[in-house]
Design a protein around this motif. Structure first.
Motif, PDB file in Angstrom:
ATOM      1  N   LYS A   1     -13.529  26.682  38.544  1.00 49.75           N
ATOM      2  CA  LYS A   1     -13.786  27.064  37.154  1.00 49.75           C
ATOM      3  C   LYS A   1     -13.035  26.180  36.164  1.00 49.75           C
ATOM      4  CE  LYS A   1     -14.853  31.911  38.069  1.00 49.75           C
ATOM      5  NZ  LYS A   1     -14.469  33.314  37.793  1.00 49.75           N
ATOM      6  N   THR A   2     -11.850  25.709  36.548  1.00 49.86           N
ATOM      7  CA  THR A   2     -11.098  24.839  35.638  1.00 49.86           C
ATOM      8  C   THR A   2     -11.876  23.569  35.328  1.00 49.86           C
ATOM      9  OG1 THR A   2      -9.084  25.701  36.666  1.00 49.86           O
ATOM     10  CG2 THR A   2      -8.857  23.767  35.277  1.00 49.86           C
TER      11      THR A   2
ATOM     12  N   LYS B   1     -15.126  23.281  35.273  1.00 54.16           N
ATOM     13  CA  LYS B   1     -16.206  23.641  34.352  1.00 54.16           C
ATOM     14  C   LYS B   1     -15.680  23.801  32.927  1.00 54.16           C
ATOM     15  CE  LYS B   1     -18.812  25.959  37.998  1.00 54.16           C
ATOM     16  NZ  LYS B   1     -19.370  27.234  38.474  1.00 54.16           N
ATOM     17  N   GLY B   2     -14.466  24.352  32.792  1.00 51.99           N
ATOM     18  CA  GLY B   2     -13.865  24.444  31.457  1.00 51.99           C
ATOM     19  C   GLY B   2     -13.607  23.080  30.850  1.00 51.99           C
ATOM     20  N   LEU B   3     -13.147  22.126  31.670  1.00 55.34           N
ATOM     21  CA  LEU B   3     -12.936  20.760  31.165  1.00 55.34           C
ATOM     22  C   LEU B   3     -14.261  20.103  30.766  1.00 55.34           C
ATOM     23  CD1 LEU B   3     -10.277  19.419  33.693  1.00 55.34           C
ATOM     24  CD2 LEU B   3      -9.896  20.167  31.360  1.00 55.34           C
TER      25      LEU B   3
ATOM     26  N   ARG C   1     -12.619  26.538  23.775  1.00 58.41           N
ATOM     27  CA  ARG C   1     -12.827  25.968  25.103  1.00 58.41           C
ATOM     28  C   ARG C   1     -11.518  25.462  25.703  1.00 58.41           C
ATOM     29  NH1 ARG C   1     -17.353  28.489  26.059  1.00 58.41           N
ATOM     30  NH2 ARG C   1     -19.089  27.872  24.712  1.00 58.41           N
ATOM     31  N   CYS C   2     -10.680  24.854  24.884  1.00 58.50           N
ATOM     32  CA  CYS C   2      -9.377  24.387  25.376  1.00 58.50           C
ATOM     33  C   CYS C   2      -8.513  25.558  25.835  1.00 58.50           C
ATOM     34  CB  CYS C   2      -8.656  23.598  24.284  1.00 58.50           C
ATOM     35  SG  CYS C   2      -9.326  21.958  23.960  1.00 58.50           S
TER      36      CYS C   2
ATOM     37  N   ARG D   1      -9.547  28.471  26.925  1.00 58.82           N
ATOM     38  CA  ARG D   1     -10.107  29.037  28.157  1.00 58.82           C
ATOM     39  C   ARG D   1      -9.767  28.163  29.359  1.00 58.82           C
ATOM     40  NH1 ARG D   1     -14.854  28.703  31.145  1.00 58.82           N
ATOM     41  NH2 ARG D   1     -15.478  30.656  32.140  1.00 58.82           N
ATOM     42  N   ALA D   2      -9.928  26.859  29.239  1.00 56.86           N
ATOM     43  CA  ALA D   2      -9.575  25.962  30.345  1.00 56.86           C
ATOM     44  C   ALA D   2      -8.078  26.019  30.645  1.00 56.86           C
ATOM     45  CB  ALA D   2      -9.996  24.530  30.005  1.00 56.86           C
TER      46      ALA D   2
ATOM     47  N   LEU E   1      -4.415  19.609  27.768  1.00 56.84           N
ATOM     48  CA  LEU E   1      -5.127  20.577  26.928  1.00 56.84           C
ATOM     49  C   LEU E   1      -4.262  21.068  25.775  1.00 56.84           C
ATOM     50  CD1 LEU E   1      -6.928  22.665  29.704  1.00 56.84           C
ATOM     51  CD2 LEU E   1      -7.994  21.141  28.052  1.00 56.84           C
TER      52      LEU E   1
END
Length: 489
Positions: A73-74, A76-78, A147-148, A150-151, A175
């Motif tokens: 998931k990390t 996908k966040g990036l 987004r930052c 969340r990642a 981030l």
């Protein structure tokens, strides 16, 4: 929101003139000067070397982790952060702001405009188009900050699970820096929008040329972003000032206690103590040895009780969610007791438990897996004897299978060679029996000795003759085979 004019990568450029001549005063001069200052701030942040370095680092990380890290998931966040940055580049906001700088009069032109009373300034359609650009960039910066965050939360969660620690440290630091830079751009865009609105009112009164018909510009950026995202525009209090105020309050509270403590106390008189010459140190050393071995305190008993308690909890756990809670508690206890081997094994089991918990939440039947996992947890808490088969890594399992196959092949070769050796020994025994029978028929001792002398080398060299015959037979077969191949050619 999807149909709003600001929510586009390429906003249609107005077909009207870009500049108009209006009445120019000192107030207009101050408005243009403030507008240029805020515009320059945004351009500096967009083109700064620090931001470009962090963006290149993000691209490099995504390129390196594209195959091995794609399902996490990390990653996908990036990728979502990268999408926001690419959209900002495609908007070409810096080009629009540089064009605003070119359209506004410079210091010399403003001085002449004050003297003559007239000057060329950006037109109303141009200013409204720039306002739409700034609104879209502001909304994009707000989305990028989300987004930052969340990642960052996903990377921090992986660090808590002790997965990819060094990589997640790099990601979280990157981030954090990106978040700070993008928040600075967001605040600067908000201030720039206010200056654009003030200048737009003045230009629209002097030369009305409306460009937006069905959309009205919001009067405030906080109203446009909403109550949740508007909090990002507020300046955070400095930690230094807060810490200073807290320290002052704490000192005020501690003043009465300091006054009370300033009392002379009777500390007594120092006593000199010497060691007698006849002191027996054996008892002291015995106690010290017991202390170091853990005999003076029931540490081993405490560990055994804790392990039995953990096994009981594992036995009573009915789901992988309960199992994960008990594993987390046991890992912390092993870390406090410096039981490194047990801690490593339990951390490995915790990773498997999290995967099975996801399958369990998805509705799969994992009761059989739960039983085997329970056995693994029993062994990991007290790793003695051979480990269960499921505790091994896939690489170790494959290596063990290869070694087992190789051992079986060697074993079969050894058996075949043993069989051949047994057959040769039988041949030797038969030869010896025949020679003994031939010797027993003779009565003369000299003849017996000669017979024994002639029979013994034959029996001894039987094995060597057999080996030589095999070699000649193989060489003959190879020669015939080569001749056959040459004849076919």
């Amino acid at each position: 929101m999807a149909g709003a004019p600001w929510n586009r990568v390429n906003i249609p450029f107005p077909g009207a003139v870009s500049t108009v001549r209006i009445h120019f005063s000192s107030t207009t001069d101050e408005n243009i000067k403030s507008l240029l200052v805020e515009n320059e701030k945004v351009l500096k942040l967009l083109c700064c070397e620090i931001l470009q370095t962090e963006i290149r680092l993000l691209y490099e990380l995504l390129y390196v982790l594209n195959n091995s890290y794609r399902g996490i998931k990390t990653f996908k966040g990036l990728k979502q952060v990268e999408q926001c940055i690419n959209r900002l580049k495609n908007m070409k906001l810096n080009v629009a702001l540089e064009e605003l700088t070119d359209l506004c009069p410079n210091r010399i032109q403003r001085g002449l405009g004050i003297k003559t009373g007239e000057c060329d300034v950006p037109s109303q359609p141009m200013l409204e188009w720039l306002c739409l650009k700034v609104l879209g960039a502001t909304e994009l910066m707000s989305c990028t900050l989300n987004r930052c965050s969340r990642a960052f939360a996903l990377a921090k969660q992986q660090m808590k699970w002790e997965e990819f620690v060094i990589l997640n440290v790099v990601i979280t630091s990157m981030l954090s820096r990106l978040w700070v830079i993008f928040r600075g751009i967001l605040v600067s865009l908000s201030t720039l929008y206010q200056q654009l609105l003030e200048f737009l009112r003045e230009v629209s009164i002097a030369q009305p040329m409306p460009y937006l018909r069905d959309f009205s510009l919001p009067p405030d950026m906080a109203q446009f972003l909403g109550p949740t995202d508007a909090l990002k525009l507020l300046k955070q209090p400095k930690h230094g000032s807060h810490g200073t105020d807290h320290k002052k309050k704490q000192q005020k509270k501690n003043k009465p206690s300091l006054k009370v403590r300033q009392v002379k106390e009777d500390l007594g008189v120092a006593v000199e103590r010497g060691i007698a010459h006849g002191t027996d140190m054996k008892s002291f050393l015995k106690v010290f040895g017991n202390f170091t071995e853990g005999k003076s305190f029931p540490q081993g008993t405490h560990r055994a009780e804790e392990k039995q308690k953990f096994k009981k909890q594992i036995r009573e756990a009915t789901t992988f969610a309960d199992m994960a809670i008990h594993l987390e508690e046991m890992i912390l206890w092993c870390k406090s007791q410096r039981m490194e081997k047990e801690k490593r094994l339990l951390i490995f089991l915790r990773l498997k438990c999290h995967k099975m918990k996801c399958l369990e939440a998805a509705g799969y039947n994992v009761q059989r897996k739960l039983q085997s996992f329970r056995r693994e947890a029993y062994w990991a808490s007290s790793p003695q004897g051979s480990a269960p088969r499921t505790c091994h890594s896939p690489a170790a399992t494959r290596r063990h299978a290869r070694l087992k196959t190789r051992f079986q092949s060697l074993r079969s070769q050894f058996k075949s060679s043993t069989t051949k050796t047994g057959m040769k020994k039988k041949c030797q025994k038969r030869g010896r029996r025949k020679s003994e029978l031939s010797v027993s028929g003779l009565s003369d001792d000299g003849q017996r000795s000669r017979t024994m002398y002639g029979a013994t080398p034959q029996t001894i060299d039987c094995d060597s003759h057999d080996d030589i015959d095999d070699i000649f037979r193989c060489s003959r077969f190879l020669t015939l085979w080569n001749l056959h191949i040459q004849g076919n050619k």
